[in-house]
Design a protein around this motif. Structure first.
Motif, PDB file in Angstrom:
ATOM      1  N   VAL A 177       0.825  -1.215   0.000  1.00  6.04           N
ATOM      2  CA  VAL A 177       0.000   0.000   0.000  1.00  6.04           C
ATOM      3  C   VAL A 177       0.856   1.260   0.000  1.00  6.04           C
ATOM      4  CG1 VAL A 177      -1.921  -1.162   1.157  1.00  6.04           C
ATOM      5  CG2 VAL A 177      -0.205   0.037   2.528  1.00  6.04           C
ATOM      6  N   THR A 178       2.172   1.081  -0.154  1.00  2.73           N
ATOM      7  CA  THR A 178       3.083   2.240  -0.184  1.00  2.73           C
ATOM      8  C   THR A 178       4.028   2.147  -1.385  1.00  2.73           C
ATOM      9  OG1 THR A 178       4.618   1.090   1.292  1.00  2.73           O
ATOM     10  CG2 THR A 178       3.017   2.586   2.316  1.00  2.73           C
ATOM     11  N   ALA A 179       3.525   1.656  -2.504  1.00  6.88           N
ATOM     12  CA  ALA A 179       4.370   1.508  -3.696  1.00  6.88           C
ATOM     13  C   ALA A 179       4.917   2.875  -4.118  1.00  6.88           C
ATOM     14  CB  ALA A 179       3.574   0.894  -4.839  1.00  6.88           C
ATOM     15  N   GLY A 180       6.233   2.933  -4.319  1.00  2.56           N
ATOM     16  CA  GLY A 180       6.871   4.186  -4.723  1.00  2.56           C
ATOM     17  C   GLY A 180       7.466   4.971  -3.590  1.00  2.56           C
ATOM     18  N   LEU A 181       7.104   4.654  -2.345  1.00  2.00           N
ATOM     19  CA  LEU A 181       7.684   5.344  -1.196  1.00  2.00           C
ATOM     20  C   LEU A 181       8.976   4.648  -0.781  1.00  2.00           C
ATOM     21  CD1 LEU A 181       4.647   6.225   1.118  1.00  2.00           C
ATOM     22  CD2 LEU A 181       5.740   7.622  -0.649  1.00  2.00           C
ATOM     23  N   GLU A 182       9.901   5.438  -0.265  1.00  2.00           N
ATOM     24  CA  GLU A 182      11.178   4.908   0.202  1.00  2.00           C
ATOM     25  C   GLU A 182      11.051   4.571   1.684  1.00  2.00           C
ATOM     26  OE1 GLU A 182      14.454   3.384   0.914  1.00  2.00           O
ATOM     27  OE2 GLU A 182      14.179   4.053  -1.181  1.00  2.00           O
ATOM     28  N   GLU A 183      11.187   3.271   2.012  1.00  2.33           N
ATOM     29  CA  GLU A 183      10.987   2.842   3.389  1.00  2.33           C
ATOM     30  C   GLU A 183      12.004   3.438   4.347  1.00  2.33           C
ATOM     31  OE1 GLU A 183      10.976  -1.398   3.376  1.00  2.33           O
ATOM     32  OE2 GLU A 183       8.847  -1.538   2.880  1.00  2.33           O
ATOM     33  N   ASN A 184      13.220   3.701   3.869  1.00  2.00           N
ATOM     34  CA  ASN A 184      14.259   4.248   4.745  1.00  2.00           C
ATOM     35  C   ASN A 184      14.184   5.761   4.885  1.00  2.00           C
ATOM     36  OD1 ASN A 184      15.588   1.759   5.366  1.00  2.00           O
ATOM     37  ND2 ASN A 184      16.404   1.755   3.281  1.00  2.00           N
ATOM     38  N   SER A 185      13.261   6.398   4.176  1.00  2.00           N
ATOM     39  CA  SER A 185      13.113   7.841   4.238  1.00  2.00           C
ATOM     40  C   SER A 185      12.131   8.206   5.349  1.00  2.00           C
ATOM     41  CB  SER A 185      12.619   8.380   2.896  1.00  2.00           C
ATOM     42  OG  SER A 185      12.225   9.733   3.016  1.00  2.00           O
ATOM     43  N   SER A 186      12.612   8.999   6.312  1.00  2.00           N
ATOM     44  CA  SER A 186      11.712   9.437   7.380  1.00  2.00           C
ATOM     45  C   SER A 186      10.612  10.338   6.824  1.00  2.00           C
ATOM     46  CB  SER A 186      12.499  10.164   8.471  1.00  2.00           C
ATOM     47  OG  SER A 186      13.192  11.280   7.931  1.00  2.00           O
ATOM     48  N   LYS A 187      10.907  11.058   5.740  1.00  2.00           N
ATOM     49  CA  LYS A 187       9.891  11.912   5.137  1.00  2.00           C
ATOM     50  C   LYS A 187       8.787  11.081   4.508  1.00  2.00           C
ATOM     51  CE  LYS A 187       9.223  15.435   1.547  1.00  2.00           C
ATOM     52  NZ  LYS A 187       9.884  16.255   0.505  1.00  2.00           N
ATOM     53  N   MET A 211       8.019   7.875   5.105  1.00  2.00           N
ATOM     54  CA  MET A 211       7.297   7.122   6.127  1.00  2.00           C
ATOM     55  C   MET A 211       6.447   8.044   7.000  1.00  2.00           C
ATOM     56  SD  MET A 211       7.738   3.939   5.560  1.00  2.00           S
ATOM     57  CE  MET A 211       7.571   4.500   3.835  1.00  2.00           C
ATOM     58  N   GLY A 212       6.896   9.301   7.151  1.00  2.00           N
ATOM     59  CA  GLY A 212       6.058  10.270   7.846  1.00  2.00           C
ATOM     60  C   GLY A 212       4.769  10.534   7.102  1.00  2.00           C
ATOM     61  N   MET A 213       4.827  10.570   5.760  1.00  2.00           N
ATOM     62  CA  MET A 213       3.618  10.719   4.949  1.00  2.00           C
ATOM     63  C   MET A 213       2.688   9.525   5.148  1.00  2.00           C
ATOM     64  SD  MET A 213       5.361  12.117   1.412  1.00  2.00           S
ATOM     65  CE  MET A 213       3.866  11.727   0.505  1.00  2.00           C
ATOM     66  N   PHE A 214       3.271   8.334   5.195  1.00  2.00           N
ATOM     67  CA  PHE A 214       2.451   7.137   5.390  1.00  2.00           C
ATOM     68  C   PHE A 214       1.790   7.143   6.762  1.00  2.00           C
ATOM     69  CE2 PHE A 214       2.402   2.527   6.703  1.00  2.00           C
ATOM     70  CZ  PHE A 214       1.257   2.206   5.989  1.00  2.00           C
ATOM     71  N   ARG A 274      11.285  -3.070   9.149  1.00  2.00           N
ATOM     72  CA  ARG A 274      12.144  -2.629   8.058  1.00  2.00           C
ATOM     73  C   ARG A 274      11.878  -1.169   7.731  1.00  2.00           C
ATOM     74  NH1 ARG A 274      11.196  -6.079   2.875  1.00  2.00           N
ATOM     75  NH2 ARG A 274       9.486  -4.585   2.597  1.00  2.00           N
ATOM     76  N   GLY A 275      12.949  -0.407   7.550  1.00  2.00           N
ATOM     77  CA  GLY A 275      12.803   0.979   7.138  1.00  2.00           C
ATOM     78  C   GLY A 275      13.032   1.963   8.260  1.00  2.00           C
ATOM     79  N   SER A 276      12.443   3.154   8.101  1.00  4.40           N
ATOM     80  CA  SER A 276      12.658   4.268   9.011  1.00  4.40           C
ATOM     81  C   SER A 276      12.107   3.975  10.402  1.00  4.40           C
ATOM     82  CB  SER A 276      12.004   5.530   8.447  1.00  4.40           C
ATOM     83  OG  SER A 276      12.014   6.572   9.400  1.00  4.40           O
ATOM     84  N   THR A 277      12.783   4.523  11.409  1.00  2.00           N
ATOM     85  CA  THR A 277      12.299   4.398  12.786  1.00  2.00           C
ATOM     86  C   THR A 277      11.054   5.239  13.033  1.00  2.00           C
ATOM     87  OG1 THR A 277      13.806   6.175  13.481  1.00  2.00           O
ATOM     88  CG2 THR A 277      14.603   3.903  13.684  1.00  2.00           C
ATOM     89  N   ALA A 278      10.623   6.023  12.047  1.00  2.00           N
ATOM     90  CA  ALA A 278       9.390   6.801  12.199  1.00  2.00           C
ATOM     91  C   ALA A 278       8.196   5.882  12.430  1.00  2.00           C
ATOM     92  CB  ALA A 278       9.166   7.674  10.964  1.00  2.00           C
ATOM     93  N   LEU A 279       8.256   4.660  11.918  1.00  2.00           N
ATOM     94  CA  LEU A 279       7.139   3.721  12.081  1.00  2.00           C
ATOM     95  C   LEU A 279       6.980   3.329  13.550  1.00  2.00           C
ATOM     96  CD1 LEU A 279       7.810   1.417   8.989  1.00  2.00           C
ATOM     97  CD2 LEU A 279       6.272   3.382   9.140  1.00  2.00           C
ATOM     98  N   GLU A 280       8.055   2.838  14.149  1.00  2.00           N
ATOM     99  CA  GLU A 280       7.968   2.435  15.552  1.00  2.00           C
ATOM    100  C   GLU A 280       7.707   3.641  16.454  1.00  2.00           C
ATOM    101  OE1 GLU A 280      11.000  -0.112  17.024  1.00  2.00           O
ATOM    102  OE2 GLU A 280      11.034  -1.384  15.240  1.00  2.00           O
ATOM    103  N   GLY A 281       8.213   4.792  16.059  1.00  2.00           N
ATOM    104  CA  GLY A 281       7.953   5.987  16.852  1.00  2.00           C
ATOM    105  C   GLY A 281       6.480   6.364  16.878  1.00  2.00           C
ATOM    106  N   ALA A 282       5.771   6.104  15.793  1.00  2.00           N
ATOM    107  CA  ALA A 282       4.353   6.457  15.713  1.00  2.00           C
ATOM    108  C   ALA A 282       3.448   5.389  16.290  1.00  2.00           C
ATOM    109  CB  ALA A 282       3.974   6.717  14.253  1.00  2.00           C
ATOM    110  N   ALA A 283       3.973   4.195  16.549  1.00  2.00           N
ATOM    111  CA  ALA A 283       3.141   3.061  16.956  1.00  2.00           C
ATOM    112  C   ALA A 283       2.797   3.111  18.431  1.00  2.00           C
ATOM    113  CB  ALA A 283       3.853   1.755  16.628  1.00  2.00           C
ATOM    114  N   SER A 284       1.570   2.747  18.743  1.00  2.00           N
ATOM    115  CA  SER A 284       1.198   2.484  20.139  1.00  2.00           C
ATOM    116  C   SER A 284       1.621   1.081  20.534  1.00  2.00           C
ATOM    117  CB  SER A 284      -0.308   2.653  20.333  1.00  2.00           C
ATOM    118  OG  SER A 284      -0.704   3.996  20.155  1.00  2.00           O
ATOM    119  N   THR A 285       1.573   0.160  19.560  1.00  2.00           N
ATOM    120  CA  THR A 285       1.902  -1.245  19.816  1.00  2.00           C
ATOM    121  C   THR A 285       2.733  -1.782  18.664  1.00  2.00           C
ATOM    122  OG1 THR A 285      -0.177  -1.577  21.018  1.00  2.00           O
ATOM    123  CG2 THR A 285       0.961  -3.551  20.242  1.00  2.00           C
ATOM    124  N   VAL A 286       3.743  -2.568  18.988  1.00  2.00           N
ATOM    125  CA  VAL A 286       4.515  -3.288  17.983  1.00  2.00           C
ATOM    126  C   VAL A 286       4.616  -4.738  18.435  1.00  2.00           C
ATOM    127  CG1 VAL A 286       6.704  -3.542  16.764  1.00  2.00           C
ATOM    128  CG2 VAL A 286       5.855  -1.254  17.323  1.00  2.00           C
TER     129      VAL A 286
END
Length: 386
Positions: free
Chosen positions: A159-169, A171-174, A203-215
């Motif tokens: 659901v994120t085709a074309g986005l760079e997983e390692n980019s905080s920008k 992943m911030g959009m996602f 996998r990818g930017s730490t923005a994901l885990e930072g935004a998560a309530s649960t992992v």
């Protein structure tokens, strides 16, 4: 998006006129007392998932992520407790971005294993691009109308085709897109995502885990069946100890079951364990109808319960009791119970009496009833003889 630079606003400049955003932010201001009055987070799966939150389920390829996602989705839609943890029943929307093939066998395996049909579970087999305006607005509309309690996105990459997983920008959009979906329906949004090779984090930017309530994280060795489920992050709950599950085959699919063994050494299914627990707590035999009522299984969904009892009967873990009931036979079930142990002999018994004449028992004391009124005798005075 318009942004302000240092040259745009200097100390002493006139404050620009306020607009709608200013009014909204002003209404959101609160003091400490109002902060204390905010309602606490509502659990969806107690100890693991919260309503109105963002959660990620990570793991390496082949570690059982999708099987766990199906297990969680079916438990929420049916209200069935997940591994002993209470569940708030609600509608589930499963975004099968990798396609619907293989999903039906997994759900069928879950139904056969638990003996229970899932509740309101809706599948969307589309790889909706959530970072694109059209895809995001369409999903917001669907969620606003469906109002699910749980949205499963399987997987993030689709659901994120074309986005760079390692980019905080990127992943911030996602993450921003996920937040918009969450606000639209108040659901728990569970995103299934891969791990990098050799890593133990998303996998990818730490923005994901930072935004998560649960992992949550699944771990399984290649060729093995044991799946370890870890809580890697809980922002608003206590992190739980790891859970070990067994990924067992069922026809062309598989299903997760708890690691429990019987006296024979084979694994018991969750449904079989529940049968044994209820029968063990009940002193008298129970019918399938009585068992089904205690387990919350509807009358038309008890074929799996009969199958589970039959399997337990073949393993000598339950006892089937058939009793004539008019022109039919009433079948009830119980568990083998050990007989009540006899009391231990007295470790210090009295020694036998020595040889000799036996002592006569004392005469019984017979009460005088009704009471007798006795006249007190008096001695006659002695007189001198003539």
């Amino acid at each position: 998006m318009d942004t302000l630079g240092p040259e745009d606003l200097q100390p002493g400049d006139e404050i620009p006129e306020h607009g709608p955003l200013f009014e909204r932010l002003k209404r959101r201001l609160m003091n400490v007392e109002a902060l204390r009055g905010l309602p606490p987070p509502e659990p969806l799966i107690e100890n693991f998932l919260l309503r109105n939150s963002l959660a990620w389920l990570g793991g390496r390829p082949g570690s059982g992520k999708s099987f766990l996602a199906v297990d969680l989705a079916c438990c929420v839609s049916s209200g069935r407790p997940w591994r002993g943890n209470p569940v708030t029943q609600g509608r589930v929307l499963y975004l099968a971005a990798e396609g619907a093939y293989g999903l039906a066998p997994r759900i069928d395996a879950w139904i056969n294993h638990t003996g229970q049909e899932p509740g309101p579970l809706v599948i969307l087999p589309e790889s909706v691009q959530l970072h694109e305006r059209e895809g995001l607005e369409a999903m917001r509309r669907i969620l606003f109308e469906a109002k699910p309690s749980l949205l499963v996105i399987d997987t993030q990459a689709r659901v994120t085709a074309g986005l760079e997983e390692n980019s905080s920008k990127d992943m911030g959009m996602f993450v921003d897109a996920l937040e918009r979906l969450r606000v639209a329906c108040g659901a728990c949004i569970l995103v299934v995502h891969h791990e990098a090779r050799g890593a133990e984090n998303l996998r990818g930017s730490t923005a994901l885990e930072g935004a998560a309530s649960t992992v949550l994280r699944t771990e399984k060795d290649p060729g093995a069946t044991l799946v370890k489920i870890q809580t890697k992050k809980q922002k608003d709950m206590i992190e739980q100890d790891p859970i070990m599950l067994d990924l067992i085959s069922y026809r062309e699919s598989a299903v997760l079951q708890s690691i429990t063994t019987d006296s024979v050494g084979g694994p018991l299914s969750t449904l079989q364990r529940e049968c044994l627990d209820i029968l063990g707590d009940h002193p008298s035999p129970l019918s399938v109808s009585a068992l089904g009522e205690r387990m919350g299984i509807q009358q038309n969904q008890r074929s799996g319960l009969w199958k589970a009892l039959g399997q337990l009967d073949r393993r000598k873990l339950v006892i089937r009791i058939d009793t004539p009931w008019g022109t039919r036979t009433r079948t009830e079930w119980t568990i083998p119970r050990e007989p009540e142990p006899e009391p231990d002999p007295d470790p210090n018994p009295e020694p036998p009496p020595e040889d000799g004449p036996a002592e006569e028992p004392p005469a019984p004391q017979i009460p005088l009833y009704p009471p007798l009124h006795l006249v007190e005798e008096t001695e006659e005075p002695e007189t001198d003889a003539d």
